[in-house]
Design a protein around this motif. Structure first.
Motif, PDB file in Angstrom:
ATOM      1  N   ILE A   6       0.854  -1.177   0.000  1.00 29.15           N
ATOM      2  CA  ILE A   6       0.000   0.000   0.000  1.00 29.15           C
ATOM      3  C   ILE A   6       0.898   1.237   0.000  1.00 29.15           C
ATOM      4  O   ILE A   6       1.811   1.344   0.833  1.00 29.15           O
ATOM      5  N   ILE A   7       0.637   2.148  -0.915  1.00 33.03           N
ATOM      6  CA  ILE A   7       1.453   3.350  -1.034  1.00 33.03           C
ATOM      7  C   ILE A   7       0.553   4.579  -0.931  1.00 33.03           C
ATOM      8  O   ILE A   7      -0.500   4.650  -1.590  1.00 33.03           O
ATOM      9  N   ALA A   8       0.961   5.506  -0.098  1.00 34.13           N
ATOM     10  CA  ALA A   8       0.225   6.756   0.062  1.00 34.13           C
ATOM     11  C   ALA A   8       0.529   7.685  -1.108  1.00 34.13           C
ATOM     12  O   ALA A   8       1.669   7.779  -1.574  1.00 34.13           O
ATOM     13  N   LEU A   9      -0.503   8.369  -1.567  1.00 30.30           N
ATOM     14  CA  LEU A   9      -0.369   9.371  -2.629  1.00 30.30           C
ATOM     15  C   LEU A   9      -0.899  10.695  -2.090  1.00 30.30           C
ATOM     16  O   LEU A   9      -2.015  11.115  -2.414  1.00 30.30           O
ATOM     17  N   SER A  15      -4.551   6.761  -0.972  1.00 27.04           N
ATOM     18  CA  SER A  15      -3.545   5.709  -1.068  1.00 27.04           C
ATOM     19  C   SER A  15      -4.116   4.591  -1.922  1.00 27.04           C
ATOM     20  O   SER A  15      -5.325   4.555  -2.195  1.00 27.04           O
ATOM     21  N   CYS A  16      -3.254   3.675  -2.350  1.00 28.80           N
ATOM     22  CA  CYS A  16      -3.728   2.582  -3.189  1.00 28.80           C
ATOM     23  C   CYS A  16      -2.821   1.379  -3.038  1.00 28.80           C
ATOM     24  O   CYS A  16      -1.684   1.480  -2.567  1.00 28.80           O
ATOM     25  N   ARG A  58       3.242   8.742  -8.541  1.00 23.04           N
ATOM     26  CA  ARG A  58       2.827   9.958  -7.846  1.00 23.04           C
ATOM     27  C   ARG A  58       2.445  11.071  -8.822  1.00 23.04           C
ATOM     28  O   ARG A  58       1.540  11.855  -8.553  1.00 23.04           O
TER      29      ARG A  58
END
Length: 232
Positions: A6-9, A15-16, A58
């Motif tokens: 999971i990566i925060a944007l 996040s996704c 990003r």
């Protein structure tokens, strides 16, 4: 090899889930949405650093989150839930005393342990896909005087069907959830490749001879196909 996280944007306000995939055939970093997993796939060439993929992700954060939010909800195939079969809405009914799985009116009744229910629904749909595709392939093959070397039912990610040079046809089991006329087109398309391994005018003439649903079925798959990938 595929890795997920999971990566925060923060720039996009969310996040996704991200799947990292390194490909020897990739020439540049790219992004694509995986409807089946509800994730964005970052494809990296062999020598590309992960930071290059993160930068692209990003930079396209708003697009990624918009595409993911537009996906249909995941269908986990639980007791009392619904699943399509031949375009018809069926209720999933769990009966521990039932033997195997069977259609019963507007429902699919399945036995066994409750924890195994999603897998048993998929097994039932795969078996039904294999049966229905076999019938259609035989009929269309007879019309074109061809016969597939073998028919495989798989869970493909990017193509609904394919025809190998040796005459083996492969189909996604998920096609069995689509309306019957959509499945008919998908099978006719691959059978026609047994006569023409291309998309020439002759190929499309064979398809049109086998099924009248070419344009409508292709449009249906473009519109509703991603929903089928959210099942299971």
């Amino acid at each position: 090899m595929t890795e997920a996280e999971i990566i925060a944007l923060p720039e996009a306000g969310g996040s996704c889930q991200v799947q990292w995939r390194r490909s020897s055939r990739a020439r540049r970093v790219s992004l694509r949405i995986c409807p089946r997993q509800g994730a964005v796939v970052v494809v990296l060439p062999p020598q590309a650093a992960r930071r290059a993929g993160l930068a692209l992700l990003r930079a396209n954060g708003p697009w990624v989150l918009a595409r993911l939010s537009a996906l249909a909800p995941a269908n986990k195939l639980l007791d009392g839930g619904r699943v399509m079969l031949g375009g018809r809405d069926c209720i999933i009914r769990h009966d521990p005393a039932a033997a195997g799985a069977a259609l019963d009116g507007d429902g699919i009744v399945l036995g066994g342990a409750a924890a195994d229910l999603p897998g048993r629904v998929v097994d039932f749909l795969r078996a039904e896909a294999r049966r229905r595709i076999g019938v259609l392939a035989a009929r269309h093959g007879q019309a074109l005087a061809v016969q597939p070397a073998a028919i495989l039912v798989k869970d493909t990610r990017s193509r609904w069907g394919s025809c190998a040079p040796d005459g083996t046809l492969a189909f996604s089991w998920r096609l069995v959830m689509a309306p019957d006329w959509v499945l008919d087109y998908a099978v006719a398309h691959e059978v026609a490749h047994l006569r023409e391994m291309n998309h020439s005018a002759r190929f499309w003439a064979h398809v049109s001879r086998l099924t009248p649903h070419r344009n409508a079925a292709a449009a249906w798959l473009r519109t509703y196909g991603p929903t089928l990938l959210r099942v299971g």
